[in-house]
Write a protein that holds these residues in place. Structure first.
Motif, PDB file in Angstrom:
ATOM      1  N   UNK A 351       0.829  -1.214   0.000  1.00 46.85           N
ATOM      2  CA  UNK A 351       0.000   0.000   0.000  1.00 46.85           C
ATOM      3  C   UNK A 351       0.862   1.262   0.000  1.00 46.85           C
ATOM      4  N   UNK A 352       1.878   1.282   0.841  1.00 48.01           N
ATOM      5  CA  UNK A 352       2.704   2.478   0.975  1.00 48.01           C
ATOM      6  C   UNK A 352       3.391   2.871  -0.329  1.00 48.01           C
ATOM      7  N   UNK A 353       3.577   1.895  -1.229  1.00 49.04           N
ATOM      8  CA  UNK A 353       4.267   2.135  -2.499  1.00 49.04           C
ATOM      9  C   UNK A 353       3.322   2.603  -3.604  1.00 49.04           C
ATOM     10  N   UNK A 354       2.027   2.631  -3.330  1.00 47.82           N
ATOM     11  CA  UNK A 354       1.032   2.790  -4.395  1.00 47.82           C
ATOM     12  C   UNK A 354       1.255   3.997  -5.307  1.00 47.82           C
ATOM     13  N   UNK A 355       1.534   5.200  -4.794  1.00 45.86           N
ATOM     14  CA  UNK A 355       1.719   6.317  -5.730  1.00 45.86           C
ATOM     15  C   UNK A 355       2.871   6.098  -6.694  1.00 45.86           C
ATOM     16  N   UNK A 356       3.955   5.517  -6.194  1.00 47.50           N
ATOM     17  CA  UNK A 356       5.124   5.284  -7.057  1.00 47.50           C
ATOM     18  C   UNK A 356       4.852   4.186  -8.076  1.00 47.50           C
ATOM     19  N   UNK A 357       4.185   3.106  -7.661  1.00 46.96           N
ATOM     20  CA  UNK A 357       3.860   2.027  -8.591  1.00 46.96           C
ATOM     21  C   UNK A 357       2.826   2.504  -9.606  1.00 46.96           C
ATOM     22  N   UNK A 358       1.809   3.232  -9.138  1.00 45.89           N
ATOM     23  CA  UNK A 358       0.819   3.779 -10.062  1.00 45.89           C
ATOM     24  C   UNK A 358       1.444   4.720 -11.074  1.00 45.89           C
ATOM     25  N   UNK A 359       2.378   5.533 -10.627  1.00 48.28           N
ATOM     26  CA  UNK A 359       3.072   6.459 -11.520  1.00 48.28           C
ATOM     27  C   UNK A 359       3.898   5.702 -12.557  1.00 48.28           C
ATOM     28  N   UNK A 360       4.570   4.637 -12.118  1.00 49.16           N
ATOM     29  CA  UNK A 360       5.365   3.825 -13.046  1.00 49.16           C
ATOM     30  C   UNK A 360       4.478   3.165 -14.090  1.00 49.16           C
ATOM     31  N   UNK A 361       3.352   2.599 -13.664  1.00 46.23           N
ATOM     32  CA  UNK A 361       2.422   1.970 -14.601  1.00 46.23           C
ATOM     33  C   UNK A 361       1.862   2.991 -15.586  1.00 46.23           C
ATOM     34  N   UNK A 362       1.540   4.188 -15.084  1.00 46.33           N
ATOM     35  CA  UNK A 362       1.008   5.244 -15.950  1.00 46.33           C
ATOM     36  C   UNK A 362       2.016   5.625 -17.026  1.00 46.33           C
ATOM     37  N   UNK A 363       3.268   5.765 -16.636  1.00 51.50           N
ATOM     38  CA  UNK A 363       4.303   6.114 -17.614  1.00 51.50           C
ATOM     39  C   UNK A 363       4.484   5.019 -18.650  1.00 51.50           C
ATOM     40  N   UNK A 364       4.519   3.769 -18.208  1.00 51.59           N
ATOM     41  CA  UNK A 364       4.686   2.670 -19.165  1.00 51.59           C
ATOM     42  C   UNK A 364       3.515   2.593 -20.131  1.00 51.59           C
ATOM     43  N   UNK A 365       2.306   2.880 -19.624  1.00 49.35           N
ATOM     44  CA  UNK A 365       1.115   2.796 -20.472  1.00 49.35           C
ATOM     45  C   UNK A 365       1.117   3.816 -21.593  1.00 49.35           C
ATOM     46  N   UNK A 366       1.864   4.903 -21.436  1.00 50.04           N
ATOM     47  CA  UNK A 366       1.949   5.914 -22.506  1.00 50.04           C
ATOM     48  C   UNK A 366       3.333   5.922 -23.137  1.00 50.04           C
ATOM     49  N   UNK A 367       4.022   4.774 -23.022  1.00 51.16           N
ATOM     50  CA  UNK A 367       5.320   4.550 -23.666  1.00 51.16           C
ATOM     51  C   UNK A 367       6.402   5.496 -23.161  1.00 51.16           C
ATOM     52  N   UNK A 368       6.340   5.844 -21.881  1.00 50.23           N
ATOM     53  CA  UNK A 368       7.392   6.618 -21.252  1.00 50.23           C
ATOM     54  C   UNK A 368       8.125   5.748 -20.234  1.00 50.23           C
ATOM     55  N   UNK A 369       9.359   6.090 -19.970  1.00 54.40           N
ATOM     56  CA  UNK A 369      10.165   5.338 -19.012  1.00 54.40           C
ATOM     57  C   UNK A 369       9.684   5.647 -17.596  1.00 54.40           C
ATOM     58  N   UNK A 370       9.477   4.633 -16.758  1.00 52.36           N
ATOM     59  CA  UNK A 370       9.071   4.910 -15.377  1.00 52.36           C
ATOM     60  C   UNK A 370      10.178   5.611 -14.607  1.00 52.36           C
ATOM     61  N   UNK A 371       9.790   6.353 -13.585  1.00 50.32           N
ATOM     62  CA  UNK A 371      10.768   7.084 -12.780  1.00 50.32           C
ATOM     63  C   UNK A 371      11.594   6.179 -11.886  1.00 50.32           C
ATOM     64  N   UNK A 372      11.133   4.967 -11.656  1.00 53.81           N
ATOM     65  CA  UNK A 372      11.838   4.007 -10.803  1.00 53.81           C
ATOM     66  C   UNK A 372      12.026   2.701 -11.564  1.00 53.81           C
TER      67      UNK A 372
END
Length: 386
Positions: A351-372
């Motif tokens: 749960x504590x990781x959710x914003x970072x994991x959600x952000x990574x998934x969002x970036x991958x979904x639009x063909x961008x490199x995740x921040x982590x």
């Protein structure tokens, strides 16, 4: 076409809500779908509170995600102008050689995370609610905090909708299919959608129909959580101003966690075992009652280590952990479906990781490199061990 989207997020628990929040400003057409209602109590995202800590005994491989998550939790609180984070500090207790103490110190040193190490006598003075044995140590992380969990998730969804996302509740997805350059998404009520990318975050239900490729990697488990009220005259000791979030590793390696009450409708201090009292179970929409033998076991332990709490829980509920073999995360891209990204399981500490994991998934979904980097959480680690 009205049924075509740039990105569809399937499953709007905390991971899906975070992904929807992070992807909504980046795309013209975004859809989030969930089988239940906006504030349902199924799955693994229910409840009023969660712990955030960075002195992570589980290992240094989580630090990059934790640092990113910390930034985004604070961003969510700022943008919503709501109090979502309660700065309780965190204390991690055990024998000197325990995983919790040794691992927390190692990660804190590696990540240059502010921390202190207290002998049992010092810890008892600083935290009079605890009854600690003389041989125990406590690692204190002042930057740890409690997250107002349910409220944070709902505010993520609100922010996603404010940025243009569409949400559909009460309709679960039956199957995914490759369809030309898109993904075809079929729902139970007969609606069919098409997406350039799909994000799947449905917790223990991920292998039912959507991504059976992970069935051998995941095991849903039923895990109880308890709430305990302070004894008469001890309320102040357990207030979120006085009582930190905690981990407590016992001699038998069983690991307790606890969070003070941070919202008015939470009935006392929330405490549970992280690695005990677990039963393998098929995910269900019906919550089974917690077994009496489990209640008796934790009551005996509470009486010993937190004697100023009433040892009889005011409430006990079961939730889901979706476990991997190594108790780490499963995050990545599907090998069966085009442009389909997933996050499940999170093995009871995601749960504590959710914003970072959600952000990574969002970036991958639009063909961008995740921040982590997510390499440590790929399913390939299991294939290589076969």
């Amino acid at each position: 076409m009205n049924n075509s989207y740039d990105v569809i997020v399937i499953g709007l628990g905390i991971m899906g809500a975070a992904a929807l929040w992070r992807v909504a400003p980046k795309c013209a057409r975004v859809l989030g779908v969930d089988a239940f209602g906006p504030s349902h109590c199924y799955g693994s995202s229910q409840g009023a509170s969660r712990i955030f800590r960075r002195a992570y005994w589980e290992g240094e491989k989580y630090l990059q995600l934790l640092n990113q998550a910390d930034l985004l939790w604070n961003e969510l609180e700022d943008v919503t102008e709501r109090r979502l984070l309660y700065r309780t500090g965190g204390v991690f207790i055990g024998a000197k050689s325990s995983r919790v103490v040794a691992g927390s110190i190692k990660t804190a040193k590696h990540g240059k995370i502010d921390h202190e190490v207290w002998m049992a006598s010092d810890a008892r003075k600083r935290m009079p609610a605890f009854n600690l044995q003389d041989e125990m140590l406590a690692v204190y992380e002042p930057g740890a905090y409690a997250i107002s969990a349910s409220e944070a998730r709902l505010w993520m969804l609100n922010e996603a909708v404010r940025c243009g996302a569409i949400t559909e509740f009460g309709n679960h997805v039956l199957k995914l299919e490759n369809h030309g350059t898109a993904i075809r998404v079929t729902t139970k009520n007969g609606r069919i959608y098409f997406a350039g990318s799909v994000i799947v975050t449905v917790g223990p239900w991920v292998t039912n129909n959507l991504m059976p490729e992970f069935k051998s990697f995941l095991e849903p488990r039923q895990v109880p959580i308890y709430w305990f009220k302070p004894k008469v005259g001890a309320d102040k000791l357990f207030s979120h101003e006085q009582f930190p979030v905690f981990l407590y590793e016992r001699e038998d390696s069983s690991l307790l966690y606890g969070v003070p009450s941070i919202v008015s409708n939470e009935l006392g201090v929330k405490i549970g075992f992280h690695n005990r009292q677990q039963n393998s179970i098929s995910p269900s929409w019906k919550s089974a009652p917690v077994q009496d033998m489990y209640k008796n076991e934790i009551s005996s332990i509470i009486q010993s280590i937190l004697p100023k709490l009433d040892p009889i829980p005011t409430q006990a509920k079961n939730c889901f952990y979706t476990m991997t073999r190594d108790e780490s995360f499963l995050i990545g891209i599907s090998k069966e479906f085009k442009s389909t990204y997933f996050a499940s399981a999170c093995s009871g500490h995601g749960f504590k990781f959710a914003p970072a994991i959600g952000d990574a998934l969002a970036n991958m979904a639009i063909a961008q490199k995740p921040n982590c980097s997510l390499l440590a959480f790929s399913a390939d680690r299991f294939n290589s061990s076969l």
